[in-house]
Write a protein that holds these residues in place. Structure first.
Motif, PDB file in Angstrom:
ATOM      1  N   GLU A  85       0.831  -1.210   0.000  1.00 14.15           N
ATOM      2  CA  GLU A  85       0.000   0.000   0.000  1.00 14.15           C
ATOM      3  C   GLU A  85       0.863   1.258   0.000  1.00 14.15           C
ATOM      4  OE1 GLU A  85      -3.588   2.035   2.681  1.00 14.15           O
ATOM      5  OE2 GLU A  85      -2.737   0.085   3.234  1.00 14.15           O
ATOM      6  N   GLN A  86       1.920   1.255   0.818  1.00 11.08           N
ATOM      7  CA  GLN A  86       2.827   2.397   0.860  1.00 11.08           C
ATOM      8  C   GLN A  86       3.549   2.565  -0.478  1.00 11.08           C
ATOM      9  OE1 GLN A  86       5.068   0.998   4.220  1.00 11.08           O
ATOM     10  NE2 GLN A  86       4.118   2.500   5.620  1.00 11.08           N
ATOM     11  N   GLU A 114       4.383   5.602  -5.508  1.00 10.24           N
ATOM     12  CA  GLU A 114       4.427   5.606  -6.970  1.00 10.24           C
ATOM     13  C   GLU A 114       3.454   6.642  -7.524  1.00 10.24           C
ATOM     14  OE1 GLU A 114       3.694   1.733  -8.513  1.00 10.24           O
ATOM     15  OE2 GLU A 114       5.396   0.808  -7.480  1.00 10.24           O
ATOM     16  N   ALA A 115       2.264   6.694  -6.924  1.00  5.62           N
ATOM     17  CA  ALA A 115       1.288   7.683  -7.357  1.00  5.62           C
ATOM     18  C   ALA A 115       1.786   9.093  -7.079  1.00  5.62           C
ATOM     19  CB  ALA A 115      -0.043   7.447  -6.649  1.00  5.62           C
ATOM     20  N   PHE A 116       2.454   9.270  -5.934  1.00  4.66           N
ATOM     21  CA  PHE A 116       3.000  10.579  -5.589  1.00  4.66           C
ATOM     22  C   PHE A 116       4.055  11.015  -6.613  1.00  4.66           C
ATOM     23  CE2 PHE A 116       6.419  12.991  -3.546  1.00  4.66           C
ATOM     24  CZ  PHE A 116       5.716  14.077  -3.042  1.00  4.66           C
ATOM     25  N   GLU A 155       7.449  12.986 -12.088  1.00  5.45           N
ATOM     26  CA  GLU A 155       8.780  12.379 -12.035  1.00  5.45           C
ATOM     27  C   GLU A 155       8.757  11.048 -12.765  1.00  5.45           C
ATOM     28  OE1 GLU A 155      10.976  12.726  -8.227  1.00  5.45           O
ATOM     29  OE2 GLU A 155       9.040  13.424  -7.440  1.00  5.45           O
ATOM     30  N   ASP A 156       9.719  10.878 -13.657  1.00  5.67           N
ATOM     31  CA  ASP A 156       9.830   9.643 -14.426  1.00  5.67           C
ATOM     32  C   ASP A 156      10.850   8.748 -13.735  1.00  5.67           C
ATOM     33  OD1 ASP A 156       9.724   7.689 -16.286  1.00  5.67           O
ATOM     34  OD2 ASP A 156      10.895   8.771 -17.814  1.00  5.67           O
ATOM     35  N   PHE A 206      14.710   2.863  -7.075  1.00  8.47           N
ATOM     36  CA  PHE A 206      13.675   3.839  -6.722  1.00  8.47           C
ATOM     37  C   PHE A 206      13.995   4.545  -5.401  1.00  8.47           C
ATOM     38  CE2 PHE A 206       9.884   4.541  -4.093  1.00  8.47           C
ATOM     39  CZ  PHE A 206       9.296   5.571  -4.803  1.00  8.47           C
ATOM     40  N   PHE A 207      14.365   3.750  -4.380  1.00 10.06           N
ATOM     41  CA  PHE A 207      14.545   4.359  -3.085  1.00 10.06           C
ATOM     42  C   PHE A 207      15.819   5.237  -3.042  1.00 10.06           C
ATOM     43  CE2 PHE A 207      11.900   0.636  -2.043  1.00 10.06           C
ATOM     44  CZ  PHE A 207      10.793   1.339  -1.561  1.00 10.06           C
ATOM     45  N   ASP A 208      16.829   4.828  -3.793  1.00 16.70           N
ATOM     46  CA  ASP A 208      18.018   5.683  -3.859  1.00 16.70           C
ATOM     47  C   ASP A 208      17.677   7.007  -4.516  1.00 16.70           C
ATOM     48  OD1 ASP A 208      19.640   3.874  -2.628  1.00 16.70           O
ATOM     49  OD2 ASP A 208      20.344   2.950  -4.503  1.00 16.70           O
ATOM     50  N   LYS A 209      16.892   6.948  -5.598  1.00 19.06           N
ATOM     51  CA  LYS A 209      16.515   8.188  -6.279  1.00 19.06           C
ATOM     52  C   LYS A 209      15.607   9.050  -5.408  1.00 19.06           C
ATOM     53  CE  LYS A 209      16.988   6.064 -10.868  1.00 19.06           C
ATOM     54  NZ  LYS A 209      16.283   5.627 -12.089  1.00 19.06           N
ATOM     55  N   LEU A 210      14.695   8.385  -4.667  1.00 21.51           N
ATOM     56  CA  LEU A 210      13.819   9.118  -3.785  1.00 21.51           C
ATOM     57  C   LEU A 210      14.606   9.799  -2.658  1.00 21.51           C
ATOM     58  CD1 LEU A 210      10.897   9.820  -3.013  1.00 21.51           C
ATOM     59  CD2 LEU A 210      10.840   7.718  -1.662  1.00 21.51           C
ATOM     60  N   ARG A 211      15.589   9.061  -2.126  1.00 16.23           N
ATOM     61  CA  ARG A 211      16.418   9.622  -1.068  1.00 16.23           C
ATOM     62  C   ARG A 211      17.202  10.828  -1.568  1.00 16.23           C
ATOM     63  NH1 ARG A 211      18.987   5.443  -0.056  1.00 16.23           N
ATOM     64  NH2 ARG A 211      17.795   4.644   1.713  1.00 16.23           N
ATOM     65  N   ASN A 212      17.752  10.732  -2.790  1.00 17.06           N
ATOM     66  CA  ASN A 212      18.533  11.840  -3.351  1.00 17.06           C
ATOM     67  C   ASN A 212      17.655  13.053  -3.618  1.00 17.06           C
ATOM     68  OD1 ASN A 212      20.894  10.387  -3.277  1.00 17.06           O
ATOM     69  ND2 ASN A 212      20.674   9.610  -5.364  1.00 17.06           N
ATOM     70  N   SER A 213      16.396  12.800  -3.997  1.00 15.44           N
ATOM     71  CA  SER A 213      15.502  13.933  -4.289  1.00 15.44           C
ATOM     72  C   SER A 213      15.208  14.736  -3.034  1.00 15.44           C
ATOM     73  CB  SER A 213      14.201  13.422  -4.899  1.00 15.44           C
ATOM     74  OG  SER A 213      13.414  12.746  -3.899  1.00 15.44           O
ATOM     75  N   PHE A 214      15.294  14.105  -1.849  1.00  9.85           N
ATOM     76  CA  PHE A 214      15.069  14.845  -0.612  1.00  9.85           C
ATOM     77  C   PHE A 214      16.286  15.706  -0.278  1.00  9.85           C
ATOM     78  CE2 PHE A 214      12.212  11.144   0.886  1.00  9.85           C
ATOM     79  CZ  PHE A 214      11.127  11.725   0.217  1.00  9.85           C
TER      80      PHE A 214
END
Length: 383
Positions: free
Chosen positions: A353-354, A359-361, A367-368, A375-383
Motif C-alpha cells: 500500500e505504501q 508511486e502515485a506521488f 517524475e519519471d 527507486f529508493f536511492d533516487k527518492l532519497r537523493n531527491s530529498f
C-alpha cells in the motif's frame, strides 16, 4: 631549538607569578620523583624547579629575558667556576648552589645574590595547593550535584603534631647558622663580588636542630593519608573549569592555614546532545509525511520531554530553536537554548500500500522514475 624556562613550565613570556607558580605545582605533581613513573622525572622536576626560581624573581627574570637562556646559564656557570672551580657548595659543588642535590638545595644563584636568600621556616608558610580531576556526565553538569571524591594528600603527622620530632626531644641552636636559619657567603661571580644568602642546610631554615626525628614522618612533620571529600558541582559547569575547595590542600607550616584543593572538571560527551557553551544541539529524526504535512512531536531534554510543532514543508537538515532549553549559565540567570536539527528518514522497506502511494506521488509530480531499479536511492537523493 633550545628549551627555555618558559617552555619548561608551559607558560607564555608575559605570564604573571600566579600562573608560573600554578604551572610549577602541576609539574611537581607530575614529575616529583616520589610519585612519578616517568624515567626522566627527576631531571624534569629539577628543570621545573629551576625555571620557577628564576621566573618568580623580578631581578632574575629581567636579567634572563635580557640575556637569553644560553647566556644566562653560561653566566651562572662562570659565576660558580671563577672562584677557583668551587661552586657555592665548595669543591665539586654544582653551579646553582645545590651541592650534590642539583636544583634542590639553596636555589638559584641570582636569587641568593639579589636578596631572595631562601625562605626561612621560622616564618609560617601557607600549605601548598593540591590538584585532582573529576569526570562527570553531561546530565550531572546540567543539574548540578554533590560528588564524593577520594584523594591522597599530606596530613599533619599526629604522632609529632607536625613538629618533625617527638615531644620532649632535646634540641640545640644550629651551630651552622647560629639560629638564624640562613647562612651567608661571599663569592666572586661574573658580576663581581656578591654576598650569597641561603637557607641553612643543616637545620632546613629552622635555626634549631633536634637529637631525634619522628619515626612516623621521618622528620617531615607530614604523612600521606587517604581522604574522602564532598565537592559541590554547580549546574552548568563546563569541561576545564576548576572548583576550589579552600583549606583542603596540604597543611601549612607552624600554624599557617592549609592550602586549597583544586578540582578540575571533565564533562563527558553525550550520545544525543552536543554542547556549545550554554547552548545544546541535537538531531531529531522525522518521517517524510511529518516533513510534508507537519506534526507535533516530543523532544527529549534534560528536564524531560517537551512538545514541538514541526511546520509543514520542513526540509531535512533544518534547525529550530527551543529557547531556554539549553544548559544553565553559572553565575548568571537563565539558560542557553536547545537547537534541534531535523533529519528526514527515508524508509528502507515499504508494504504494498505504501509503495503504490509513493508511486502515485511520484507520477503526480511528473517524475519519471523506474521503480524497479533504484527507486529508493533516487527518492532519497531527491530529498
Amino acid at each position: 631549538m633550545t628549551e627555555d624556562f618558559y617552555d619548561i613550565l608551559g607558560v607564555s613570556r608575559d605570564a604573571d607569578e600566579e600562573e608560573i607558580q600554578k604551572a610549577y605545582r602541576e609539574a611537581v605533581r607530575e614529575y616529583h620523583p616520589d610519585v612519578s613513573d616517568d624515567p626522566d622525572a627527576e631531571e624534569k622536576f629539577k628543570k621545573a624547579k629551576k625555571a620557577k626560581e628564576v621566573l618568580t624573581d623580578e631581578e632574575q627574570r629581567q636579567m634572563y629575558d635580557q640575556m637569553g637562556h644560553e647566556q644566562f646559564i653560561e653566566a651562572e656557570k662562570r659565576g660558580a667556576t671563577e672562584n677557583g672551580g668551587r661552586g657555592p657548595g665548595g669543591p665539586g659543588g654544582d653551579p646553582f648552589g645545590g651541592g650534590g642535590g642539583g636544583f634542590g638545595g639553596m636555589g638559584d644563584i641570582f636569587d641568593q645574590f639579589f636578596g631572595g636568600g631562601g625562605r626561612s621556616r621560622n616564618r609560617p608558610q601557607k600549605g601548598q595547593d593540591l590538584k585532582t580531576q573529576l569526570t562527570i556526565d553531561m546530565e550531572t553538569a546540567y543539574h548540578g550535584t554533590e560528588k564524593e571524591i577520594n584523594i591522597t594528600r599530606p596530613e599533619e603527622c599526629s604522632d609529632c603534631n607536625g613538629r618533625g620530632h617527638p615531644p620532649g626531644t632535646d634540641s640545640q641552636t644550629c651551630p651552622e647558622c647560629n639560629g638564624r636559619g640562613q647562612t651567608t657567603r661571599v663569592q666572586e661571580t661574573a658580576f663581581g663580588r656578591m654576598q650569597q644568602r641561603a637557607t641553612c642546610r643543616r637545620c632546613a631554615g629552622e635555626g634549631t636542630i633536634y637529637e631525634e626525628s619522628c619515626p612516623t614522618c621521618r622528620g617531615d612533620g607530614v604523612v600521606r593519608e587517604d581522604a574522602t571529600l564532598v565537592v559541590e558541582i554547580p549546574a552548568g559547569i563546563q569541561s576545564g573549569q576548576t572548583l576550589r575547595m579552600r583549606g583542603e590542600g596540604a597543611p601549612g607550616e607552624q600554624g599557617a592555614r592549609n592550602g586549597d584543593l583544586l578540582v578540575e572538571i571533565n564533562v563527558e560527551d553525550h550520545p544525543e546532545f552536543e554542547r556549545d557553551g550554554s547552548d545544546l544541539q541535537k538531531h531529531e529524526p522525522i518521517s517524510f509525511p511529518q516533513a510534508v504535512f507537519g506534526d507535533e512531536i516530543e523532544i527529549e531534554t534534560f528536564d524531560g520531554p517537551v512538545e514541538f510543532e514541526v511546520p509543514a514543508g520542513t526540509q531535512s537538515g533544518e534547525r529550530f530553536r527551543l529557547k531556554g532549553k539549553g544548559m544553565p549559565r553559572p553565575q548568571r540567570r537563565g539558560q542557553g537554548d536547545l537547537y534541534v536539527q531535523v533529519e528526514v528518514v527515508t524508509p528502507e522497506s515499504l508494504n504494498e500500500e505504501q509503495r503504490e502511494a509513493l508511486e502515485a506521488f511520484a507520477e503526480a509530480g511528473g517524475e519519471d522514475i523506474d521503480v524497479d531499479q533504484g527507486f529508493f536511492d533516487k527518492l532519497r537523493n531527491s530529498f
